[in-house]
Design a protein around this motif. Structure first.
Motif, PDB file in Angstrom:
ATOM      1  N   GLY A 211       0.610  -1.349  -0.099  1.00 24.71           N
ATOM      2  CA  GLY A 211      -0.037  -0.076  -0.091  1.00 24.71           C
ATOM      3  C   GLY A 211       0.879   1.117  -0.123  1.00 24.71           C
ATOM      4  N   ARG A 212       0.230   2.428   0.286  1.00 28.67           N
ATOM      5  CA  ARG A 212       0.706   3.517   0.367  1.00 28.67           C
ATOM      6  C   ARG A 212       1.915   3.719   1.007  1.00 28.67           C
ATOM      7  N   GLY A 213       2.088   2.872   2.185  1.00 31.32           N
ATOM      8  CA  GLY A 213       3.401   2.707   2.999  1.00 31.32           C
ATOM      9  C   GLY A 213       4.639   2.324   2.511  1.00 31.32           C
ATOM     10  N   CYS A 236      -1.404  -5.071  -4.493  1.00 28.74           N
ATOM     11  CA  CYS A 236      -1.284  -3.716  -3.964  1.00 28.74           C
ATOM     12  C   CYS A 236      -2.847  -3.055  -3.679  1.00 28.74           C
ATOM     13  N   SER A 237      -2.893  -1.931  -3.187  1.00 26.65           N
ATOM     14  CA  SER A 237      -3.949  -1.239  -2.858  1.00 26.65           C
ATOM     15  C   SER A 237      -4.149  -0.117  -4.041  1.00 26.65           C
ATOM     16  N   ARG A 238      -5.202   0.642  -4.161  1.00 23.30           N
ATOM     17  CA  ARG A 238      -5.315   1.423  -4.965  1.00 23.30           C
ATOM     18  C   ARG A 238      -4.331   2.535  -5.434  1.00 23.30           C
ATOM     19  N   ARG A 250      -3.207  -5.644 -10.819  1.00 24.30           N
ATOM     20  CA  ARG A 250      -2.774  -6.091  -9.355  1.00 24.30           C
ATOM     21  C   ARG A 250      -3.445  -5.497  -8.438  1.00 24.30           C
ATOM     22  N   GLN A 251      -4.658  -4.713  -8.600  1.00 29.45           N
ATOM     23  CA  GLN A 251      -5.216  -4.102  -7.537  1.00 29.45           C
ATOM     24  C   GLN A 251      -6.240  -4.838  -6.806  1.00 29.45           C
ATOM     25  N   VAL A 252      -6.163  -4.898  -5.561  1.00 27.83           N
ATOM     26  CA  VAL A 252      -7.163  -5.732  -4.903  1.00 27.83           C
ATOM     27  C   VAL A 252      -8.157  -4.624  -4.153  1.00 27.83           C
ATOM     28  N   GLY A 253      -9.309  -4.998  -4.535  1.00 28.85           N
ATOM     29  CA  GLY A 253     -10.486  -4.093  -3.593  1.00 28.85           C
ATOM     30  C   GLY A 253     -11.668  -4.196  -4.738  1.00 28.85           C
ATOM     31  N   THR A 254     -12.668  -3.204  -4.297  1.00 28.32           N
ATOM     32  CA  THR A 254     -13.900  -3.311  -5.004  1.00 28.32           C
ATOM     33  C   THR A 254     -13.829  -2.734  -6.438  1.00 28.32           C
ATOM     34  N   SER A 255     -12.904  -1.782  -6.619  1.00 23.22           N
ATOM     35  CA  SER A 255     -12.675  -1.330  -7.819  1.00 23.22           C
ATOM     36  C   SER A 255     -11.470  -1.957  -8.479  1.00 23.22           C
ATOM     37  N   GLY A 256     -10.979  -3.015  -7.940  1.00 20.27           N
ATOM     38  CA  GLY A 256      -9.924  -3.879  -8.411  1.00 20.27           C
ATOM     39  C   GLY A 256     -10.297  -5.653  -8.552  1.00 20.27           C
ATOM     40  N   ILE A 269      -0.681  -1.021   4.372  1.00 15.08           N
ATOM     41  CA  ILE A 269      -2.105  -0.816   4.009  1.00 15.08           C
ATOM     42  C   ILE A 269      -2.751  -0.584   5.198  1.00 15.08           C
ATOM     43  N   SER A 270      -3.681   0.575   4.999  1.00 14.40           N
ATOM     44  CA  SER A 270      -4.449   0.919   6.402  1.00 14.40           C
ATOM     45  C   SER A 270      -5.630   0.336   6.440  1.00 14.40           C
ATOM     46  N   GLY A 271      -6.169  -0.453   5.561  1.00 14.39           N
ATOM     47  CA  GLY A 271      -7.460  -1.354   5.803  1.00 14.39           C
ATOM     48  C   GLY A 271      -8.683  -0.705   5.418  1.00 14.39           C
ATOM     49  N   SER A 272      -9.001   0.199   4.360  1.00 15.18           N
ATOM     50  CA  SER A 272     -10.251   0.926   3.953  1.00 15.18           C
ATOM     51  C   SER A 272     -11.128  -0.524   3.679  1.00 15.18           C
ATOM     52  N   PHE A 273     -12.501  -0.157   3.608  1.00  9.42           N
ATOM     53  CA  PHE A 273     -13.482  -1.241   3.389  1.00  9.42           C
ATOM     54  C   PHE A 273     -13.397  -1.347   1.996  1.00  9.42           C
ATOM     55  N   GLN A 274     -13.022  -0.379   0.962  1.00 11.50           N
ATOM     56  CA  GLN A 274     -12.963  -0.610  -0.334  1.00 11.50           C
ATOM     57  C   GLN A 274     -11.572  -1.776  -0.551  1.00 11.50           C
ATOM     58  N   HIS A 275     -10.695  -1.749   0.055  1.00 15.38           N
ATOM     59  CA  HIS A 275      -9.708  -2.478  -0.218  1.00 15.38           C
ATOM     60  C   HIS A 275     -10.125  -4.056   0.351  1.00 15.38           C
ATOM     61  N   LEU A 276     -10.508  -3.900   1.794  1.00  9.03           N
ATOM     62  CA  LEU A 276     -10.783  -5.246   2.329  1.00  9.03           C
ATOM     63  C   LEU A 276     -12.180  -6.029   1.609  1.00  9.03           C
ATOM     64  N   ILE A 288       1.599  -5.590   8.301  1.00  8.24           N
ATOM     65  CA  ILE A 288       2.788  -5.049   8.767  1.00  8.24           C
ATOM     66  C   ILE A 288       2.386  -3.652   8.450  1.00  8.24           C
ATOM     67  N   ASN A 289       2.440  -2.825   9.706  1.00 10.37           N
ATOM     68  CA  ASN A 289       2.093  -1.267   9.585  1.00 10.37           C
ATOM     69  C   ASN A 289       2.716  -0.544  10.684  1.00 10.37           C
ATOM     70  N   LYS A 290       3.280   0.702  10.290  1.00 12.20           N
ATOM     71  CA  LYS A 290       3.834   1.247  11.276  1.00 12.20           C
ATOM     72  C   LYS A 290       3.076   1.957  12.524  1.00 12.20           C
ATOM     73  N   ALA A 306       5.661  -2.270  12.510  1.00 15.27           N
ATOM     74  CA  ALA A 306       7.238  -1.970  12.065  1.00 15.27           C
ATOM     75  C   ALA A 306       6.850  -1.054  10.605  1.00 15.27           C
ATOM     76  N   ASP A 307       8.317  -0.795  10.566  1.00 18.36           N
ATOM     77  CA  ASP A 307       8.460   0.041   9.149  1.00 18.36           C
ATOM     78  C   ASP A 307       8.656  -1.044   7.918  1.00 18.36           C
ATOM     79  N   ILE A 308       7.798  -0.912   7.048  1.00 16.83           N
ATOM     80  CA  ILE A 308       7.889  -2.216   6.135  1.00 16.83           C
ATOM     81  C   ILE A 308       9.249  -1.970   5.228  1.00 16.83           C
ATOM     82  N   LEU A 309      10.000  -0.652   5.107  1.00 16.90           N
ATOM     83  CA  LEU A 309      10.922  -0.674   4.431  1.00 16.90           C
ATOM     84  C   LEU A 309      12.286  -1.315   5.038  1.00 16.90           C
TER      85      LEU A 309
HETATM   86  C1  LIG Z   1     -15.305   4.132  -5.232  1.00 19.66           C
HETATM   87  C2  LIG Z   1     -13.937   3.892  -4.511  1.00 19.66           C
HETATM   88  C3  LIG Z   1     -13.511   2.595  -4.736  1.00 19.66           C
HETATM   89  C4  LIG Z   1     -12.194   2.506  -4.293  1.00 19.66           C
HETATM   90  N1  LIG Z   1     -11.582   1.170  -4.546  1.00 19.66           N
HETATM   91  C5  LIG Z   1     -10.455   0.533  -3.938  1.00 19.66           C
HETATM   92  C6  LIG Z   1      -9.913  -0.602  -4.250  1.00 19.66           C
HETATM   93  O1  LIG Z   1     -10.364  -1.471  -5.275  1.00 19.66           O
HETATM   94  N2  LIG Z   1      -8.761  -0.874  -3.676  1.00 19.66           N
HETATM   95  C7  LIG Z   1      -8.419  -0.265  -2.750  1.00 19.66           C
HETATM   96  O2  LIG Z   1      -7.138  -0.426  -2.044  1.00 19.66           O
HETATM   97  N3  LIG Z   1      -8.704   0.993  -2.701  1.00 19.66           N
HETATM   98  C8  LIG Z   1      -9.765   1.466  -3.117  1.00 19.66           C
HETATM   99  N4  LIG Z   1     -10.499   2.873  -2.872  1.00 19.66           N
HETATM  100  C9  LIG Z   1      -9.465   3.736  -2.135  1.00 19.66           C
HETATM  101  C10 LIG Z   1      -9.630   3.594  -0.441  1.00 19.66           C
HETATM  102  O3  LIG Z   1     -10.632   4.307   0.086  1.00 19.66           O
HETATM  103  C11 LIG Z   1      -8.382   3.764   0.073  1.00 19.66           C
HETATM  104  O4  LIG Z   1      -8.050   5.302  -0.105  1.00 19.66           O
HETATM  105  C12 LIG Z   1      -7.046   2.994  -0.218  1.00 19.66           C
HETATM  106  O5  LIG Z   1      -7.475   1.814   0.115  1.00 19.66           O
HETATM  107  C13 LIG Z   1      -5.857   3.304   0.671  1.00 19.66           C
HETATM  108  O6  LIG Z   1      -4.865   2.633   0.378  1.00 19.66           O
HETATM  109  P1  LIG Z   1      -3.711   2.385   1.472  1.00 19.66           P
HETATM  110  O7  LIG Z   1      -4.076   1.662   2.541  1.00 19.66           O
HETATM  111  O8  LIG Z   1      -2.764   1.975   0.612  1.00 19.66           O
HETATM  112  O9  LIG Z   1      -3.218   3.823   1.884  1.00 19.66           O
HETATM  113  P2  LIG Z   1      -3.534   4.745   3.440  1.00 19.66           P
HETATM  114  O10 LIG Z   1      -4.798   4.504   3.498  1.00 19.66           O
HETATM  115  O11 LIG Z   1      -2.783   6.071   3.157  1.00 19.66           O
HETATM  116  O12 LIG Z   1      -2.499   3.742   4.129  1.00 19.66           O
HETATM  117  C14 LIG Z   1      -1.289   3.727   4.290  1.00 19.66           C
HETATM  118  C15 LIG Z   1      -0.950   2.818   5.477  1.00 19.66           C
HETATM  119  O13 LIG Z   1       0.481   2.750   5.564  1.00 19.66           O
HETATM  120  C16 LIG Z   1       1.348   2.803   6.681  1.00 19.66           C
HETATM  121  N5  LIG Z   1       2.413   3.122   6.470  1.00 19.66           N
HETATM  122  C17 LIG Z   1       3.116   4.183   6.016  1.00 19.66           C
HETATM  123  N6  LIG Z   1       4.451   4.212   5.801  1.00 19.66           N
HETATM  124  C18 LIG Z   1       4.906   3.100   6.406  1.00 19.66           C
HETATM  125  C19 LIG Z   1       5.915   2.417   6.608  1.00 19.66           C
HETATM  126  N7  LIG Z   1       7.179   2.786   6.048  1.00 19.66           N
HETATM  127  N8  LIG Z   1       5.917   1.224   7.023  1.00 19.66           N
HETATM  128  C20 LIG Z   1       4.769   0.493   7.410  1.00 19.66           C
HETATM  129  N9  LIG Z   1       3.625   1.256   7.506  1.00 19.66           N
HETATM  130  C21 LIG Z   1       3.679   2.233   6.912  1.00 19.66           C
HETATM  131  C22 LIG Z   1       0.231   4.002   7.369  1.00 19.66           C
HETATM  132  O14 LIG Z   1       0.206   3.837   8.746  1.00 19.66           O
HETATM  133  C23 LIG Z   1      -1.041   3.751   6.789  1.00 19.66           C
HETATM  134  O15 LIG Z   1      -1.846   2.714   7.576  1.00 19.66           O
HETATM  135  C24 LIG Z   1     -11.440   3.147  -3.374  1.00 19.66           C
HETATM  136  C25 LIG Z   1     -12.145   4.380  -3.161  1.00 19.66           C
HETATM  137  C26 LIG Z   1     -13.328   4.592  -3.575  1.00 19.66           C
HETATM  138  C27 LIG Z   1     -13.998   5.960  -3.214  1.00 19.66           C
END
Ligand SMILES: Cc1cc2nc3c(=O)[nH]c(=O)nc-3n(C[C@H](O)[C@H](O)[C@H](O)COP(=O)(O)OP(=O)(O)OC[C@H]3O[C@@H](n4cnc5c(N)ncnc54)[C@H](O)[C@@H]3O)c2cc1C
Lengths: 323, 263
Positions: A211-213, A236-238, A250-256, A269-276, A288-290, A306-309
């Protein structure tokens, strides 16, 4: 008593899972709620859905029109505006269709609107108390909603356990005439199906999902390294796809993609409902999340703060060593 | 084409861990890093690209306090031509409908062909664009990830639906679109860009400028109100592995072997 309606999403003649979840949601509002299903569409598919839904709803309003063969929210909004009584509660699944339809409908009906509801906590007079989330699920809120002039409430898919009792044997009422004479300024053309990529993550047993991490495109490599030693694939996440760091397939989630691995390793990955929403079959989930408070830890089996990096390369090295 | 883009200043979830404050009345706002809502930034980039193709102007607009000016300026540094801030104490606590009605009042003072908003912001409601369209009696498409200008009366837009499929539509202008992330690659904004627009004046319009009666917006005019913030107790949650990295890795390897995660 306020009349409760539920909008039924369906495809290829089969009602969506949310059809039974909306009944459960309605019963959380009022235990003895009599819920009316609204089913729009065209032809024999529509009839099949109406029959299916009538087992669970007291009444099914069927609206058959060739313009409704594809659910264009602009048309359905105009239709519902004609059909719904002024103080009704309408439940709509919070899907891409529900998001398209509902906010504007609430304005046209002069009804209150609440998006993405995950729980109801009772109706007191005309005040409905409910729960929703903000900041991608990092915090929850109690919300009060004044439904004295009606309410349009979008329900999160999967938040309410489906009501499987099929205890209604309702009647199907044909309301197709309501669909006549509706013209709108948006027309549906076609659906372009998402491209398939080089790796089919829906078939993977083990996924290393980033994910974005992961912070930077260059760091994706550590996920590939770990996946290689584990015999896993990278998903990956979105935001990773939005940044063009990995391909959409490779995107996991409701729009993947919807995946059903045995093991899912969520990294940053933070665990948004769209991802889960794209993870099915209850895999063994490692997160694994910091951030120790990240919502993903509520659903994972095993969590590591932990820091995933730093963690991912060490983890990969260890697995390599053992081989 | 005259394009208006609605933007919001939000806590940056990539930079902050969002927590509930002591009395549960809000999130904890100390030391938060703010930025422009991710979805809105994609919308502004799309507006700029459309303008660069067909001509016209891009105006960015925000309902917020003085701090929201920095977000407007950032989007102007990206390439938006104008900014407008809608600010009044009476706007505080507005629900989605209240926000949409504030925006509507400003929209009606101008003449816009295309109005864009992010598909959702920090509260995850995704409501303002659709409400604004309904109030203005304009056609609406949400979750747009593709825009093609057909002529000065029509757009072809793609809506990203379940599974990443794209639903193609024709939509008449003027219209309102909500924009999904990933539609483009928003350009980078450097310090120099921000400096360039530092002295451009951003008009601020309050309730009376907009002809809005204060009791129709803000907390007073809202039928939907947040009562409190909390962290739900969702049962057990994950088993947290603790210890040195080495210990954690060893434990994890054992667990994964047992679950078939290491081949
Ligand atoms: C209609 C719609 C459809 C969507 N469909 C999808 C979908 O199909 N799939 C999807 O994934 N999302 C989807 N989304 C987006 C979703 O709402 C979230 O924005 C997205 O899932 C967030 O991705 P993320 O968890 O990677 O990022 P973030 O929410 O930004 O989370 C990043 C996480 O990484 C952690 N982190 C940061 N740096 C580090 C580090 N160095 N080491 C460890 N941890 C770290 C942070 O603590 C945080 O928890 C959709 C949104 C909408 C509106």
């Amino acid at each position: 008593m306020t009349q409760v309606f539920a909008y039924i999403i369906h495809k290829d003649g089969v009602a969506d899972d949310t059809a039974l979840e909306l009944i459960a949601a309605a019963k959380k509002i009022q235990a003895d709620a009599q819920v009316t299903a609204i089913v729009t569409g065209s032809g024999s598919d529509l009839d099949a859905v109406c029959t299916e839904v009538a087992a669970s709803y007291n009444e099914v309003l069927k609206i058959d029109n060739e313009n409704l063969a594809y659910p264009n929210a602009e048309i359905i909004r105009a239709l519902l505006l004609k059909m719904l009584p002024s103080d009704a509660i309408l439940l709509v699944p919070h899907t891409t269709f529900g998001m398209d339809l509902a906010p504007g409908l609430s304005i046209k009906l002069d009804a209150a609107f609440v998006a993405d509801v995950v729980e109801f906590e009772g109706l007191d007079g005309s005040t409905l108390k409910l729960v929703r989330q903000e900041y991608s699920g990092q915090v929850s809120t109690h919300v009060s909603c004044d439904i004295s002039s009606g309410g349009v409430i979008n329900i999160r898919p999967g938040a309410f356990a489906p009501d499987e009792s099929k205890a209604a044997s309702g009647t199907v009422v044909d309301k197709s005439s309501e669909a006549q004479g509706i013209t709108v300024k948006r027309s549906y053309l076609e659906t372009v199906v998402a491209e398939v990529g080089d790796v089919d993550i829906t078939k993977s047993d083990v996924l290393v999902s980033v994910g974005r991490g992961i912070e930077d495109e260059d760091n994706i490599e550590i996920a590939h390294d770990l996946a290689e030693v584990l015999g896993a694939d990278v998903s990956c996440s979105r935001p990773i796809v939005d940044s063009k760091w990995l391909e959409k397939s490779r995107q996991v989630g409701t729009s993947g993609q919807t995946v059903k691995p045995k093991v899912y390793i969520a990294c940053g990955i933070s665990g948004s409902f769209q991802h889960l929403g794209g993870i099915k079959g209850s895999p063994f989930m490692v997160a694994i999340n910091k951030n120790s408070k990240a919502p993903i830890f509520q659903v994972a089996d095993v969590g590591i703060v932990a820091d995933i990096l730093e963690f991912i390369p060490e983890f990969a090295d260890k697995v390599k060593e053992m081989k | 084409m005259e394009i208006l883009v609605c933007v919001k200043r939000v806590p940056d979830t990539a930079e902050n861990e969002i927590e509930v404050n002591n009395d549960g009345s809000d999130i904890s706002r100390d030391d938060l890093v703010y930025s422009v809502n991710e979805w809105d930034n994609y919308a502004v980039e799309e507006a700029i690209q459309i303008r660069d193709n067909v001509g016209g102007t891009v105006t960015v607009i925000s309902v917020g306090d003085d701090d929201s000016e920095e977000v407007l300026r950032r989007e102007m540094a990206m390439g938006a031509d104008k900014g407008i801030l809608l600010s009044d104490d009476a706007f505080n606590g507005s629900d989605g409908k209240g926000l949409a009605s504030i925006l509507k009042a400003e929209v009606e003072k101008g003449k816009y062909d295309l109005i864009m908003a992010g598909a959702q912001a920090d509260a995850g409601a995704g409501q303002v664009g659709g409400m604004l369209a309904a109030m203005l009696d304009l056609p609406y498409a949400s979750l747009v990830n593709k825009v093609e200008v057909v002529d000065d009366k029509k757009l072809k837009v793609g809506r990203e639906v379940e599974g990443g499929n794209v639903e193609m539509n024709d939509i008449e202008l003027p219209c309102v679109l909500s924009i999904q992330t990933g539609i483009n690659e928003p350009r980078y904004v450097g310090i120099r860009g921000i400096r360039k627009v530092a002295s451009v004046e951003i008009p601020v319009h309050n309730a009376s400028d907009l002809g809005i009666s204060p009791d129709t917006v803000g907390g007073a005019g809202s039928r939907v109100k947040v009562l409190d913030y909390f962290v739900p107790d969702l049962g057990e949650g994950a088993e947290m592995l603790e210890g040195s990295t080495e210990e954690i890795v060893e434990k994890l390897v054992e667990l994964l072997k047992a679950k078939g995660g290491i081949k």
